[in-house]
Enzyme design. Structure first.
Site, PDB file in Angstrom:
ATOM      1  N   CYS A 234       0.825  -1.219   0.000  1.00 56.36           N
ATOM      2  CA  CYS A 234       0.000   0.000   0.000  1.00 56.36           C
ATOM      3  C   CYS A 234       0.852   1.258   0.000  1.00 56.36           C
ATOM      4  O   CYS A 234       0.689   2.131  -0.833  1.00 56.36           O
ATOM      5  CB  CYS A 234      -0.944   0.002   1.188  1.00 56.36           C
ATOM      6  SG  CYS A 234      -2.169  -1.297   1.052  1.00 56.36           S
ATOM      7  N   HIS A 235       1.757   1.373   0.959  1.00 54.95           N
ATOM      8  CA  HIS A 235       2.522   2.610   1.054  1.00 54.95           C
ATOM      9  C   HIS A 235       4.011   2.358   1.249  1.00 54.95           C
ATOM     10  O   HIS A 235       4.730   3.219   1.731  1.00 54.95           O
ATOM     11  CB  HIS A 235       1.969   3.490   2.175  1.00 54.95           C
ATOM     12  CG  HIS A 235       0.493   3.711   2.041  1.00 54.95           C
ATOM     13  ND1 HIS A 235      -0.415   2.949   2.713  1.00 54.95           N
ATOM     14  CD2 HIS A 235      -0.206   4.544   1.262  1.00 54.95           C
ATOM     15  CE1 HIS A 235      -1.644   3.330   2.355  1.00 54.95           C
ATOM     16  NE2 HIS A 235      -1.540   4.287   1.478  1.00 54.95           N
ATOM     17  N   GLY A 236       4.445   1.144   0.909  1.00 56.18           N
ATOM     18  CA  GLY A 236       5.873   0.884   0.832  1.00 56.18           C
ATOM     19  C   GLY A 236       6.623   0.796   2.148  1.00 56.18           C
ATOM     20  O   GLY A 236       7.683   1.403   2.293  1.00 56.18           O
TER      21      GLY A 236
ATOM     22  N   TYR B 214      -4.646  11.832  -1.283  1.00 49.25           N
ATOM     23  CA  TYR B 214      -3.943  10.573  -1.057  1.00 49.25           C
ATOM     24  C   TYR B 214      -2.452  10.746  -1.344  1.00 49.25           C
ATOM     25  O   TYR B 214      -1.603  10.251  -0.601  1.00 49.25           O
ATOM     26  CB  TYR B 214      -4.548   9.500  -1.954  1.00 49.25           C
ATOM     27  CG  TYR B 214      -4.145   8.087  -1.633  1.00 49.25           C
ATOM     28  CD1 TYR B 214      -4.434   7.525  -0.394  1.00 49.25           C
ATOM     29  CD2 TYR B 214      -3.479   7.306  -2.572  1.00 49.25           C
ATOM     30  CE1 TYR B 214      -4.074   6.229  -0.118  1.00 49.25           C
ATOM     31  CE2 TYR B 214      -3.118   6.005  -2.300  1.00 49.25           C
ATOM     32  CZ  TYR B 214      -3.418   5.469  -1.064  1.00 49.25           C
ATOM     33  OH  TYR B 214      -3.060   4.180  -0.787  1.00 49.25           O
TER      34      TYR B 214
ATOM     35  N   ARG C  49       0.710  10.222   1.264  1.00 47.61           N
ATOM     36  CA  ARG C  49       1.828   9.312   1.035  1.00 47.61           C
ATOM     37  C   ARG C  49       3.161  10.025   0.901  1.00 47.61           C
ATOM     38  O   ARG C  49       4.214   9.396   1.017  1.00 47.61           O
ATOM     39  CB  ARG C  49       1.575   8.490  -0.227  1.00 47.61           C
ATOM     40  CG  ARG C  49       0.361   7.600  -0.095  1.00 47.61           C
ATOM     41  CD  ARG C  49       0.355   6.559  -1.167  1.00 47.61           C
ATOM     42  NE  ARG C  49       0.423   7.140  -2.503  1.00 47.61           N
ATOM     43  CZ  ARG C  49       0.434   6.413  -3.610  1.00 47.61           C
ATOM     44  NH1 ARG C  49       0.396   5.109  -3.547  1.00 47.61           N
ATOM     45  NH2 ARG C  49       0.490   7.000  -4.789  1.00 47.61           N
TER      46      ARG C  49
END
Lengths: 169, 420
Positions: A133-135, B294, B298
């Site tokens: 998902c976000h590494g 989003y 991130r």
């Protein structure tokens, strides 16, 4: 207002507001608390898993309280790597000895501590887990090494009921 | 409320209106003086009203067939698609309607940013709008969870986990939101309830939004105050009604294209796989309209700060009327702001693009630069620009740019002063 002496009426107002506030809070609480886990959800507290079929290097994923739990039978190499890491290199310092009492078996919630995705097995820069998902990269002890996750993957309460069965919860 | 007294013609009308002045309200809405220079960017308010009503009507119908249970939700959606008469049509209108709603709201918001509609005396209209936008995001997110596909499940997991970033109480809050130890049936049922509730909250806020609008009246492309009623204004009906209606028709063509020719192009194939708590899809992405935020989430490597940055990106809009120090509303008269405006538009589009890409390498770098610029625009550029920028002189009235330089100019001004 301030230089006036409080009267009976001021006292009545204050008392009324105070009782009203307590009453409102007492009514609101059940409305809020009904959203917390109910008795049937809490009842599903533990799961027993047969791990006799696992060979070194294998991982199984089981569901406990609706969450995936990784059970990995680690190879000697993985254990050696996990145990040789220096504490100062870790984002969330935890000894592998504390995470896996029996070094061959690593049991932990398969939930990334960033935003709750299920990390992928045998992936990432540290050959442990990688969250798509976000590494976030986890090592062979499930400890966070790189990426946005703040903590290591959580080790739940578990015990070996016998040589082949693990009880989680 | 009305700018002039109104008396119904019929005796019955007068009798009713004396007791409940609904006819006065109707008269106010038809006669409402509107700046005559409104362009098509001003038609999106009406389009948004249409979108809201479409979502409420189709949603109501879908709720007659949908079953909010973790074991049955996915199948009931397939049942709607295959068995229910016109179920496919109603569901595709509802699903694409959400995207159309956001498309229209983004145009509406960026219209406001270009023409400075958020500035005094329209701050309250703007803030109500931001609240509506937040509720729209909540409704859209919860609605996306209801089909209980893989994207539904994991989207719900990721978004609810945002709350776990709150120090100390985060885990408790998330458990409370879930009603369990993971996203499961209790989560689905409460999301369904809230998804049903929020559109009606939005409807109430839309009434306040329009009410607040009708106090100062519409802003306009020139961004100067109009005297109403005057030569600068036209009555809402029929002029604006027809213009809005025409724009709505154009909009419905786009809407119908998606519904009939590309109903799944804005969705994700993974959502046609039933939710599986053991497997996260390889690449989870939110719906397109949430992608810029989003990307901001991130781009920050720290969990709490990432969530803070994402929320700030939205909430910063609420204080925009005070961050923008320029008294000039319309970008037409602000040569520098106009350029920064388009850079911001590009910046948001870039954020949306990188939000859909994996968070690594060059994409991550671009996301970080674009995130930094987003905040720079609101926190530094806007406050400084308002003080430093040399603006173009404003016209005396909205009639002047049209008749300026023509012999009619003098006449126009004379007429203006006559009305005053």
């Amino acid at each position: 207002m301030s230089d006036k002496k409080p009267e009976r009426r001021d006292f009545l107002f204050t008392a009324t507001y105070a009782v009203g506030a307590v009453g409102a809070a007492a009514v609101v609480w059940p409305l809020v608390d009904q959203m917390n886990p109910d008795a049937s959800v809490k009842a599903l507290a533990s799961t027993e898993v047969d791990v006799s079929s696992l060979k070194p290097g294998n991982t199984i994923t089981v569901l406990w309280r609706g969450k995936p739990v990784f059970i990995r039978r680690r190879t000697q190499e993985e254990i050696d790597v996990a145990r040789s890491v220096k504490m100062e290199d870790l984002i969330h310092p935890e000894k592998d000895e504390d995470r896996a009492k029996n070094p061959e078996w690593l049991v932990m919630l398969g939930v990334c501590t960033h935003l709750g995705c299920v990390p992928l097995n045998d992936k990432g820069d540290y050959d442990g887990w990688f969250c798509p998902c976000h590494g976030s990269h986890y090592d062979t002890s499930g400890r966070i090494r790189k990426g946005p996750a703040p903590w290591n993957m959580e080790v739940p309460k578990y015990e070996f009921v016998n040589a082949n069965t693990i009880k989680i919860g | 409320m009305s700018d002039h007294e109104y008396t119904p013609k019929s005796k019955a009308g007068k009798w009713f209106n004396d007791r409940l002045p609904l006819l006065t309200l109707a008269n106010h809405l038809t006669d409402y003086p509107t700046p005559k220079n409104l362009n098509y960017w001003w038609t999106f308010g009406g389009i948004l009203t249409f979108c809201l009503i479409t979502q409420i009507v189709t949603g109501l119908v879908l709720a007659m067939h949908y079953i909010a249970h973790a074991d049955m939700a996915f199948e009931s959606v397939e049942h709607i698609m295959r068995d229910v008469n016109y179920g496919w049509l109603i569901r595709y209108i509802h699903a694409n309607g959400a995207s159309m709603f956001f498309l229209a709201v983004y145009i509406h918001i960026f219209r406001s940013l270009f023409y400075g509609s958020y500035k005094s005396p329209r701050e309250i209209i703007w803030i109500i709008g931001i609240i509506i936008y937040l509720l729209m995001m909540a409704a859209a997110f919860m609605g996306y969870v209801l089909p209980w596909g893989q994207m539904s499940f994991w989207g719900a997991t990721v978004i609810t986990n945002l709350f776990s970033a709150i120090p100390f109480v985060g885990e408790g809050v998330v458990t409370w939101l879930w009603g369990g130890y993971s996203v499961d049936n209790p989560t689905l049922t409460r999301f369904f309830t809230l998804h049903y509730l929020i559109p009606f909250l939005i409807l109430g806020l839309v009434v306040l939004h329009i009410w607040a609008l009708h106090v100062p009246g519409n802003n306009n492309p020139v961004g100067i105050d109009v005297k109403k009623p005057s030569k600068d204004t036209v009555p809402f009906h029929p002029y604006i009604v027809i213009k809005d209606g025409f724009a709505l028709l154009m909009f419905m063509i786009v809407f119908a294209f998606f519904v009939f020719y590309a109903p799944n192009i804005l969705g994700h194939a993974d959502n046609y796989i039933e939710a599986n708590p053991l497997v996260t899809p390889a690449h989870i992405v939110p719906e397109w309209y949430l992608l810029p935020f989003y990307a901001i989430l991130r781009s920050v490597p720290d969990k709490l700060l990432g969530v803070v940055a994402m929320l700030s990106a939205i909430l910063i809009l609420a204080v925009l009327p005070w961050l923008d120090t320029s008294k000039i509303r319309s970008a037409v008269f602000r040569p520098l702001y106009k350029q920064f405006y388009w850079i911001l538009v590009a910046d948001v589009l870039i954020l949306g693009y990188v939000g859909a890409m994996p968070a690594e390498g060059l994409y991550l770098l671009i996301a970080r630069v674009a995130t930094a610029y987003y905040f720079l625009h609101f926190l530094v550029i806007l406050p400084v620009l308002g003080l430093k920028e040399r603006t173009i002189p404003l016209p005396l009235s909205i009639t002047e740019p049209v008749l300026g330089g023509s012999p009619n100019m003098a006449m126009a001004k004379k007429n203006e002063s006559k009305i005053e």
